[in-house]
Design a protein around this motif. Structure first.
Motif, PDB file in Angstrom:
ATOM      1  N   HIS A 139     -20.702 -13.780   7.910  1.00 28.32           N
ATOM      2  CA  HIS A 139     -20.439 -12.772   6.881  1.00 28.32           C
ATOM      3  C   HIS A 139     -19.725 -11.587   7.520  1.00 28.32           C
ATOM      4  O   HIS A 139     -20.186 -11.063   8.537  1.00 28.32           O
ATOM      5  N   LEU A 140     -18.631 -11.185   6.907  1.00 31.55           N
ATOM      6  CA  LEU A 140     -17.764 -10.175   7.510  1.00 31.55           C
ATOM      7  C   LEU A 140     -17.632  -8.965   6.601  1.00 31.55           C
ATOM      8  O   LEU A 140     -17.530  -9.114   5.385  1.00 31.55           O
ATOM      9  N   GLU A 141     -17.609  -7.791   7.193  1.00 29.34           N
ATOM     10  CA  GLU A 141     -17.344  -6.564   6.428  1.00 29.34           C
ATOM     11  C   GLU A 141     -16.194  -5.848   7.121  1.00 29.34           C
ATOM     12  O   GLU A 141     -16.319  -5.431   8.274  1.00 29.34           O
ATOM     13  N   TYR A 142     -15.081  -5.738   6.435  1.00 32.55           N
ATOM     14  CA  TYR A 142     -13.899  -5.089   7.019  1.00 32.55           C
ATOM     15  C   TYR A 142     -13.812  -3.641   6.556  1.00 32.55           C
ATOM     16  O   TYR A 142     -14.253  -3.303   5.471  1.00 32.55           O
ATOM     17  N   PHE A 143     -13.172  -2.808   7.363  1.00 30.75           N
ATOM     18  CA  PHE A 143     -12.867  -1.423   6.937  1.00 30.75           C
ATOM     19  C   PHE A 143     -11.564  -1.388   6.175  1.00 30.75           C
ATOM     20  O   PHE A 143     -11.340  -0.569   5.317  1.00 30.75           O
ATOM     21  N   SER A 144     -10.619  -2.219   6.583  1.00 30.28           N
ATOM     22  CA  SER A 144      -9.323  -2.222   5.911  1.00 30.28           C
ATOM     23  C   SER A 144      -8.674  -3.552   6.223  1.00 30.28           C
ATOM     24  O   SER A 144      -9.092  -4.260   7.142  1.00 30.28           O
ATOM     25  N   ALA A 145      -7.669  -3.880   5.446  1.00 27.05           N
ATOM     26  CA  ALA A 145      -6.930  -5.103   5.718  1.00 27.05           C
ATOM     27  C   ALA A 145      -6.157  -4.929   7.024  1.00 27.05           C
ATOM     28  O   ALA A 145      -6.040  -3.832   7.564  1.00 27.05           O
ATOM     29  N   ASP A 146      -5.622  -6.027   7.523  1.00 27.56           N
ATOM     30  CA  ASP A 146      -4.859  -6.007   8.765  1.00 27.56           C
ATOM     31  C   ASP A 146      -3.678  -5.035   8.619  1.00 27.56           C
ATOM     32  O   ASP A 146      -2.819  -5.235   7.761  1.00 27.56           O
ATOM     33  N   PRO A 147      -3.639  -3.970   9.442  1.00 23.92           N
ATOM     34  CA  PRO A 147      -2.557  -2.999   9.282  1.00 23.92           C
ATOM     35  C   PRO A 147      -1.180  -3.648   9.370  1.00 23.92           C
ATOM     36  O   PRO A 147      -0.248  -3.259   8.684  1.00 23.92           O
ATOM     37  N   ALA A 148      -1.068  -4.686  10.218  1.00 23.91           N
ATOM     38  CA  ALA A 148       0.239  -5.335  10.366  1.00 23.91           C
ATOM     39  C   ALA A 148       0.657  -5.984   9.047  1.00 23.91           C
ATOM     40  O   ALA A 148       1.803  -5.849   8.606  1.00 23.91           O
ATOM     41  N   SER A 149      -0.298  -6.654   8.388  1.00 29.13           N
ATOM     42  CA  SER A 149       0.092  -7.329   7.148  1.00 29.13           C
ATOM     43  C   SER A 149       0.384  -6.315   6.046  1.00 29.13           C
ATOM     44  O   SER A 149       1.225  -6.520   5.189  1.00 29.13           O
ATOM     45  N   LEU A 150      -0.317  -5.163   6.089  1.00 34.61           N
ATOM     46  CA  LEU A 150      -0.066  -4.157   5.048  1.00 34.61           C
ATOM     47  C   LEU A 150       1.293  -3.487   5.229  1.00 34.61           C
ATOM     48  O   LEU A 150       1.921  -3.070   4.260  1.00 34.61           O
ATOM     49  N   SER A 151       1.729  -3.371   6.487  1.00 29.01           N
ATOM     50  CA  SER A 151       2.989  -2.661   6.687  1.00 29.01           C
ATOM     51  C   SER A 151       4.205  -3.584   6.503  1.00 29.01           C
ATOM     52  O   SER A 151       5.322  -3.113   6.399  1.00 29.01           O
ATOM     53  N   GLU A 152       3.959  -4.883   6.447  1.00 26.62           N
ATOM     54  CA  GLU A 152       5.052  -5.829   6.218  1.00 26.62           C
ATOM     55  C   GLU A 152       5.506  -5.659   4.769  1.00 26.62           C
ATOM     56  O   GLU A 152       4.725  -5.896   3.852  1.00 26.62           O
ATOM     57  N   GLN A 153       6.716  -5.228   4.551  1.00 25.66           N
ATOM     58  CA  GLN A 153       7.080  -4.894   3.165  1.00 25.66           C
ATOM     59  C   GLN A 153       7.404  -6.107   2.301  1.00 25.66           C
ATOM     60  O   GLN A 153       6.990  -6.206   1.169  1.00 25.66           O
ATOM     61  N   GLY A 154       8.144  -7.053   2.804  1.00 25.06           N
ATOM     62  CA  GLY A 154       8.507  -8.223   1.999  1.00 25.06           C
ATOM     63  C   GLY A 154       9.571  -7.904   0.968  1.00 25.06           C
ATOM     64  O   GLY A 154      10.163  -6.822   0.956  1.00 25.06           O
ATOM     65  N   HIS A 209       7.398  -7.922 -18.469  1.00 21.12           N
ATOM     66  CA  HIS A 209       7.636  -8.231 -17.055  1.00 21.12           C
ATOM     67  C   HIS A 209       8.296  -7.047 -16.365  1.00 21.12           C
ATOM     68  O   HIS A 209       9.082  -6.316 -16.969  1.00 21.12           O
ATOM     69  N   TYR A 210       7.939  -6.877 -15.109  1.00 20.03           N
ATOM     70  CA  TYR A 210       8.394  -5.743 -14.317  1.00 20.03           C
ATOM     71  C   TYR A 210       8.751  -6.218 -12.913  1.00 20.03           C
ATOM     72  O   TYR A 210       8.146  -7.166 -12.403  1.00 20.03           O
ATOM     73  N   VAL A 211       9.662  -5.480 -12.285  1.00 18.08           N
ATOM     74  CA  VAL A 211      10.015  -5.784 -10.901  1.00 18.08           C
ATOM     75  C   VAL A 211       9.130  -4.928  -9.978  1.00 18.08           C
ATOM     76  O   VAL A 211       8.962  -3.723 -10.210  1.00 18.08           O
ATOM     77  N   VAL A 212       8.554  -5.557  -8.950  1.00  8.76           N
ATOM     78  CA  VAL A 212       7.793  -4.829  -7.928  1.00  8.76           C
ATOM     79  C   VAL A 212       8.701  -4.669  -6.714  1.00  8.76           C
ATOM     80  O   VAL A 212       9.006  -5.646  -6.024  1.00  8.76           O
ATOM     81  N   PRO A 213       9.162  -3.462  -6.419  1.00 10.97           N
ATOM     82  CA  PRO A 213      10.059  -3.278  -5.261  1.00 10.97           C
ATOM     83  C   PRO A 213       9.279  -3.381  -3.955  1.00 10.97           C
ATOM     84  O   PRO A 213       8.049  -3.313  -3.956  1.00 10.97           O
ATOM     85  N   PRO A 214       9.981  -3.535  -2.831  1.00  4.01           N
ATOM     86  CA  PRO A 214       9.280  -3.727  -1.549  1.00  4.01           C
ATOM     87  C   PRO A 214       8.333  -2.586  -1.192  1.00  4.01           C
ATOM     88  O   PRO A 214       7.353  -2.791  -0.495  1.00  4.01           O
ATOM     89  N   ASP A 215       8.589  -1.365  -1.676  1.00  3.08           N
ATOM     90  CA  ASP A 215       7.772  -0.227  -1.241  1.00  3.08           C
ATOM     91  C   ASP A 215       6.676   0.146  -2.233  1.00  3.08           C
ATOM     92  O   ASP A 215       6.082   1.221  -2.115  1.00  3.08           O
TER      93      ASP A 215
END
Ligand code: FES
Length: 317
Positions: free
Chosen positions: A214-229, A242-248
């Motif tokens: 069982h895991l309790e995290y403080f936050s998601a992986d900072p690397a994955s959060l900063s990856e904009q896509g 329908h709406y467009v979600v921009p990278p930021d």
């Protein structure tokens, strides 16, 4: 539901770590909670942060939380450290995504640094009920170990093991010895910085079944959060809008800008508040709330952090 609380006491627990005792602003009792629970603390400027309750579960006159001041925080820990005794705060009622498993024959608690906070409440509860447990507590030094004094008291003798300044290879070797075997029906509870949790989880994986970890995290992986896509399109199933979600921007932000308020709390992919069904398309999961199996099934996602791998995703809204 929210509660108005007053800061009744502030204590320096370790380097950059303070604890806060919160009592009802109206002098009422506070809702009871179980070990592993957290509360959302609503700070100024719309900031909300989740903090584990580390007092003795069941106590209803005060809540105890502890906060590490993070140099790279987005403002939450700095705002907490600026609080004074007597300040009034709004908090959510306790929620528990990290409960103890009553049927476990033994509870192994593994904390890294400030990750002690939910595990302290668990240790208190297990100690009070006489359940079998031990707490392995990894920190850089005594000065970096919140609640060291409390956990050194005789009531915890033989149940708490402190580990200081171990180099990564020694930590790995210790964890391999600790986790090489899972006692029958034992459960493992883990909280700390993400790289530490990844290490413990990977070391436990050959012998500890996922349902016992069982895991309790403080936050998601900072690397994955900063990856904009890439930008992608979201569709609201009930209206066809329908709406467009921009990278930021996050999906939750785009929905809010267009008049659809999805409940959010941590906005870091941790708490589960913004969990939403997916009817079509492939989510790009960036949260730490869903299990790997839930992520693979692709039928739900966290709108505060997760994105889409497909050009369009249809949400069950
Ligand atoms: Fe907490 Fe999205 S608001 S997971």
């Amino acid at each position: 539901m929210t509660l108005a609380v007053r800061v009744a006491n502030i204590r320096d627990e370790a380097l950059d770590i303070k604890s806060f005792e919160l009592v009802s602003a109206q002098g009422n009792t506070l809702p009871a909670y179980s070990a592993g629970s957290h509360v959302a603390v609503h700070l100024n400027q719309g900031l909300t942060r989740q903090y584990s309750l580390c007092g003795a579960p069941g106590a209803s006159d005060r809540y105890l939380i502890a906060v590490k001041r993070e140099p790279n925080s987005r403002g939450g820990s700095a705002a907490m450290h600026a609080l004074k005794v007597g300040d009034i705060l709004t908090i959510g009622t306790p929620r528990n995504n990290f409960p103890l498993h009553a049927a476990a024959s033994h509870h192994l608690l593994v904390a890294g640094g400030i990750g002690i906070t939910p595990l302290l409440g668990m240790a208190r509860e297990l100690n009070a009920t006489g359940a079998s447990f031990d707490l392995q507590y990894f920190t850089r030094s005594i000065e970096h170990a919140p609640f060291h004094e409390l956990l050194s008291q005789s009531q915890f003798r033989g149940k708490v093991k402190f580990h200081y300044a171990l180099d990564p290879e020694r930590v790995r070797a210790y964890l391999r010895r600790l986790l090489w075997h899972r006692p029958d029906q034992a459960h493992l509870y883990l909280c700390g910085p993400k790289p530490f949790m990844d290490l413990v989880e990977a070391t436990a994986a050959p012998t500890w079944q996922p349902e016992a970890v069982h895991l309790e995290y403080f936050s998601a992986d900072p690397a994955s959060l900063s990856e904009q896509g890439e930008a992608f399109e979201i569709v609201i199933a009930s209206t066809g809008a329908h709406y467009v979600v921009p990278p930021d921007k996050s999906i939750a932000q785009v929905l809010a800008e267009n008049g659809t308020q999805v409940p959010t709390s941590c906005e870091q992919g941790v708490c589960g508040t913004c969990l939403t069904g997916v009817l079509d398309g492939e989510p790009d999961h960036r949260d730490v709330f869903l299990t790997d199996a839930e992520k693979r099934s692709g039928d739900r996602m966290m709108l505060c952090v997760s994105r889409a791998r497909s050009p369009r995703i249809t949400l069950d809204l």
